[in-house]
Write an enzyme that holds these catalytic residues in place. Structure first.
Site, PDB file in Angstrom:
ATOM      1  N   GLY A   1       0.827  -1.203   0.000  1.00 19.98           N
ATOM      2  CA  GLY A   1       0.000   0.000   0.000  1.00 19.98           C
ATOM      3  C   GLY A   1       0.861   1.252   0.000  1.00 19.98           C
ATOM      4  O   GLY A   1       0.414   2.321  -0.385  1.00 19.98           O
TER       5      GLY A   1
ATOM      6  N   LEU B   1       3.592   2.468  -2.122  1.00 15.64           N
ATOM      7  CA  LEU B   1       3.991   1.983  -3.451  1.00 15.64           C
ATOM      8  C   LEU B   1       5.500   1.797  -3.586  1.00 15.64           C
ATOM      9  O   LEU B   1       6.295   2.441  -2.907  1.00 15.64           O
ATOM     10  CB  LEU B   1       3.456   2.933  -4.525  1.00 15.64           C
ATOM     11  CG  LEU B   1       1.934   2.863  -4.688  1.00 15.64           C
ATOM     12  CD1 LEU B   1       1.430   3.990  -5.577  1.00 15.64           C
ATOM     13  CD2 LEU B   1       1.508   1.521  -5.263  1.00 15.64           C
TER      14      LEU B   1
ATOM     15  N   ASP C   1       2.122   1.155 -12.930  1.00 19.58           N
ATOM     16  CA  ASP C   1       3.057   1.995 -13.677  1.00 19.58           C
ATOM     17  C   ASP C   1       3.448   3.244 -12.902  1.00 19.58           C
ATOM     18  O   ASP C   1       4.595   3.695 -12.961  1.00 19.58           O
ATOM     19  CB  ASP C   1       2.539   2.339 -15.083  1.00 19.58           C
ATOM     20  CG  ASP C   1       1.097   2.825 -15.118  1.00 19.58           C
ATOM     21  OD1 ASP C   1       0.415   2.793 -14.073  1.00 19.58           O
ATOM     22  OD2 ASP C   1       0.641   3.224 -16.208  1.00 19.58           O
TER      23      ASP C   1
ATOM     24  N   GLU D   1      19.514   1.043   0.688  1.00 17.33           N
ATOM     25  CA  GLU D   1      18.974   0.622   1.975  1.00 17.33           C
ATOM     26  C   GLU D   1      17.495   0.264   1.907  1.00 17.33           C
ATOM     27  O   GLU D   1      17.023  -0.608   2.643  1.00 17.33           O
ATOM     28  CB  GLU D   1      19.204   1.717   3.022  1.00 17.33           C
ATOM     29  CG  GLU D   1      20.676   2.011   3.331  1.00 17.33           C
ATOM     30  CD  GLU D   1      21.367   2.918   2.322  1.00 17.33           C
ATOM     31  OE1 GLU D   1      20.687   3.415   1.399  1.00 17.33           O
ATOM     32  OE2 GLU D   1      22.591   3.129   2.455  1.00 17.33           O
TER      33      GLU D   1
ATOM     34  N   GLN E   1      27.040  11.599   8.808  1.00 18.40           N
ATOM     35  CA  GLN E   1      27.260  10.182   9.141  1.00 18.40           C
ATOM     36  C   GLN E   1      26.787   9.825  10.556  1.00 18.40           C
ATOM     37  O   GLN E   1      26.936   8.682  10.970  1.00 18.40           O
ATOM     38  CB  GLN E   1      28.751   9.832   9.037  1.00 18.40           C
ATOM     39  CG  GLN E   1      29.486  10.425   7.858  1.00 18.40           C
ATOM     40  CD  GLN E   1      29.024   9.867   6.529  1.00 18.40           C
ATOM     41  OE1 GLN E   1      29.116   8.683   6.290  1.00 18.40           O
ATOM     42  NE2 GLN E   1      28.499  10.719   5.673  1.00 18.40           N
TER      43      GLN E   1
END
Lengths: 608, 608
Positions: free
Chosen positions: B113, B115, B145, B356, B417
């Protein structure tokens, strides 16, 4: 004509000595792109006023591979703007030369270091040049090959092609080696070329260490105006120093003193007096619309209006007064109601499709170019860009986020569409503003506060229609709250915002009929929070109940407890704690224990 | 042979009547893919035991376009496993048929759900088949699409090709229309084909409404074994009902009763007794290694070991005892120390490169297939996958996250970082576990607790080496804490974890020399939190100081205040509040006011 070979050698020298002095950093990732950057800055294509890095018509340069910061600082040193003495402060506390580029250094356009984000930022700057400022500057983005694995890069690729950004140039430094070994494709440049072309860019493959070819590539880039251009350069990590060149195991390692001596020997004589000349930018001013006063807010009392609709209406109302206001939406403008702005101001609206990461990166680029971007999608889907939101705080971003469809009160669509962690996400941003209005008037006023405010703001809107609570002349501000019900006999203070404020008002009426009075506080500004009002409520009632259509962690309860941390009283939190699901909004508020019924029960339990 | 035309008509019928009954939902997005799904399930290629949806050798089907849930439920109805009566409960409270698929419905593999996430989940399942379970099942993913704009899809594309997943089949439903209008490419299927091929997949373009072509495409997919296969299907949104077919403005809208009547008229006679037969899966058992007891933990006291290294060491130690344990890392295994596991168990280690989002989606796919994936990268970069982490909680995920390089104590690399919001992110996940060990022994023990625990866990590790604090036989558990210093004269309780615990111990010694005693609590389990110990400390000392290398919001201070909300005492929070920057770790702890000095000051200020 600049001595490019000499400048490239000087840049390598600076990259090596600064990292060895720092004892850490990324010399090898700097060396692979040294020739590319020498060719760009000093080869005649780049146009920049060194004395005015913020000049609107400067070409822009973003190091998406931010770990090559030694190279970034070295090129400005080679341009005469950073002394070797300052270079040697690299990575030290209070040095402008941080481990990854940040705005502490005046030539940094945007903080980078989380890979795969720079192209989106550059895209925002290129969109600004083409569609808003109408300026001829070009935007260059240096990319590493490892970061091409990040999906966010491909979002930027597709959107840049969609917007035909002929002023955007990518420079892909294919040095073959990532942090812990070879990249997915090593030195097979044909794969990059195929991908880049498939995404609608003009690709060119070059030898990234052959300066004449580099200079020509940048000249050719300037000839292409209908689509973005990607220079795919075959390079060697550590190029120029044999014992680190193209060798694995040298990522992010500074050379030791003796290694540096050997490296400099190999590099040969460096002319430390050499300075590269950069072409000045053409004199041009940004196109800018005049500001005219916005119409006043005018909602009819007793009408129900969804706060998400009030968001779009407010943007549209404010457009004349705030000519820098631009709007980006992630293919849901008919749900967030950003479409209301779009219909009146299509030239300042950007459809960013279902690619939230790039949308936020592009907003950062626009923000750095002086615009005030409002960015909207479902609150749940802003989590998709959490890293871009995080990074934007390190670029002093001026971005206003709007997350619609907050909480379980969206109803039937179910958990995937419910924003239940968005307040936690935005509270944990340094200096952020988090607003959560409960009616159309306060939404409108708070959107204007956001437009005035410099910084990262988040507005949470509600899907369903809710009653108007406030008069059109009521004032709202960042850090404020509204006490809607108050007496000297309040048994508890209920703190709510958005949809739960309406539940609280229902609970107030129900309790009042039984002779029980409660204080009702509209905590529309969740961060910063109105500490004085909350402390007064704590002192007066001795008991606080928070009610929020959000998970129990990181939201309103945490904000209230923080506000009361010096003289705390018990804070009972009603929040979303059961696995969310589909259903009618009212059923779900009940199911999660954040309805009027639950509030009444909590108040009575406190009294028992 | 199944009556595919009849089944497709029945599926359309179900999709229409269920959404009209619900009064919301996505009939048009369902109709565009109805033929594709009829062809897949009932055309002979799909192999599945309807009575045992969790059977290890079933083919897998994931609706990445989760809003087509009416279609998803309809196909299982056409297979005889959902009655029309149940279909008509769509989107109602307590129905298994939620607005977007969730595990409440027994044929749902993973909640979708948001996308662009389904392909990563499918990739995890396909990796499991090829590399771990060694089973011949195939994984099918239905994509819209619009969602091809999401970068996460392209991460999954590139990694699936890298791992040569010939058992992974994408079905791209190109119906041209997104939520608010046309997609980026409309019906230009050649662009999709070019992109898909460039990313190393085998593409085939078909008419998505011509059943013989659909059936053939799935048969061909089964012939390709060295790379993933993408069926790019030209379809019409709302196909089969003329007044909604290929029309804008019909996204996510149910037909009204009278519109439904007209639609059903157009659809023609439906055989409601018709049921599709699905091929049974071949009988095969997953390959599985035997479990043998892990060696005991053995750290030498007085040695300094970074907790990030202890993480990798622990994984390696536990590998023999936990054969389902697999490890994924985002191209930083030499920093997270996942490489220690990799070197001993390469067959259970997956390099997921700098992508990730896909890494977390793939971990979810592996988790659903019964594995216990440990996922590592820098804590800061887990924010990149915040939406995938969010969604995984709706699939009852069993994923163990490890974020290294937490906080400003990483030093010179700078803000980009530094994980400073990771605790906030993971606390706001329903039922999550958040652990933050301070030494190697506790890290090792907590990694084992994570391996035993079913659910989403997060472990935060520190970059720098820290002293060993605990004996090898010390026990640690989820929800526990350790009181390291305690007396009846404690002037305050200092609650810390990770790097700040060591600062607290320094502060303890400094204060003790001045005759001031404090309680020191190692809050290694931030969620769930040890309420009893914290309440006792509050009662005994009347004042709590929290110290954390994390932003002030959503972290340890919030967790502690929540634990004390019934009988609160003042909680003074030391946390990261100044703009983070590069510098030496000790300088930065000082700069942020989370060092031993700051703790001493806070204790003395409390006493003054």
């Amino acid at each position: 004509m600049n001595d490019l070979e000499g400048l490239a050698r000087l840049i390598r020298y600076y990259s090596l000595v600064s990292t060895t002095e720092a004892g850490s950093g990324h010399p090898t990732s700097s060396l692979s792109a040294a020739d590319l950057m020498a060719g760009l800055l000093f080869g005649g294509s780049f146009r920049f006023d060194l004395d005015d890095p913020r000049y609107p018509n400067n070409d822009r340069l973003i190091f998406s591979k931010g770990h090559a910061s030694p190279l970034f600082y070295a090129i400005w040193a080679a341009a005469g703007k950073v002394s070797e003495k300052v270079l040697l402060t690299l990575r030290k506390s209070n040095s402008p030369l941080e481990g990854h580029p940040t705005p502490a250094f005046r030539y940094t356009e945007a903080a980078t270091g989380s890979l795969g984000q720079g192209l989106s930022i550059g895209l925002g700057m290129a969109m600004n040049a083409t569609y808003i400022d109408k300026l001829p500057y070009r935007t260059y983005v240096l990319l590493g090959d490892s970061e091409m694995a990040e999906g966010s890069v491909w979002e930027a690729m597709e959107i840049a092609a969609y917007y035909k950004l002929g002023n955007l140039v990518g420079i892909l430094d294919v040095n073959r080696l990532g942090q812990r070994g070879e990249t997915m494709y090593g030195h097979d440049l044909s794969i990059y070329k195929r991908k880049v072309a498939a995404f609608g860019w003009e690709p060119i493959v070059i030898d990234g260490h052959y300066l004449p070819q580099i200079v020509t590539a940048f000249q050719q880039a300037a000839q292409i105006s209908d689509r973005p251009y990607m220079i795919i350069a075959k390079t060697l990590k550590g190029k120029g120093v044999s014992f680190i060149e193209d060798k694995n195991g040298w990522h992010g390692k500074a050379l030791k003193k003796d290694e540096l001596a050997r490296a400099l020997q190999e590099l040969g004589p460096v002319d430390k007096e050499l300075r590269g000349r950069i072409e000045p930018p053409p004199d041009a001013k940004p196109a800018r619309a005049k500001s005219t006063l916005a119409a006043p807010v005018s909602y009819t009392p007793d009408k129900r209006v969804a706060t998400r609709r009030a968001y779009g209406t407010s943007l549209s109302r404010l457009a004349p007064q705030y000519p820098d206001l631009v709007v980006l939406d992630g293919e849901v403008s008919n749900s967030t109601y950003a479409e209301i702005f779009k219909s009146g101001h299509p030239e300042r609206f950007f459809e960013m499709f279902i690619a939230e990461q790039n949308m936020v990166g592009a907003a950062l680029g626009l923000s750095i170019r002086g615009k005030a971007p409002f960015v909207s999608t479902f609150a749940a889907f802003l989590t998709r860009a959490a890293d871009q939101v995080r990074m934007s705080q390190y670029s002093n971003a001026n971005i206003k986020f709007c997350g619609s469809h907050a909480g379980v009160s969206i109803g039937e669509d179910g958990s995937s569409q419910m924003g239940l962690e968005d307040i936690a996400l935005f509270r944990a941003i340094l200096g952020s503003v988090v607003l959560y209005p409960s009616d159309a008037v306060s939404t409108d006023k708070l959107v204007e506060e956001m437009a005035k405010h410099q910084g990262i703001c988040y507005l949470r809107t509600t899907r369903m229609e809710t009653p108007i609570l406030y008069r059109n002349d009521e004032a709202f501000w960042i850090g404020g709250s509204k006490t809607l019900k108050s007496s000297s006999k309040d048994k508890a203070a209920v703190v709510a915002a958005g949809i739960t404020l309406h539940e609280t008002l229902k609970a107030y009426e129900a309790l009042r009929k039984e002779g029980i009075l409660i204080r009702v506080i509209d905590l529309y500004s969740v961060k910063p929070v109105d500490v004085a009002t909350l402390r007064q409520a704590a002192e007066d009632t001795g008991f606080i109940i928070t009610v929020e259509d959000h998970y129990a962690e990181g939201g309103i309860a945490d904000a209230v407890r923080t506000a009361l941390s010096k003289d705390p009283v018990p804070v009972h939190s009603l929040a979303v704690r059961a696995m969310p699901k589909s259903g009618k909004p009212d059923e779900l508020l009940e199911y999660e224990g954040i309805s009027a019924t639950a509030i009444v029960e909590a108040v009575k339990h406190r009294m028992s």
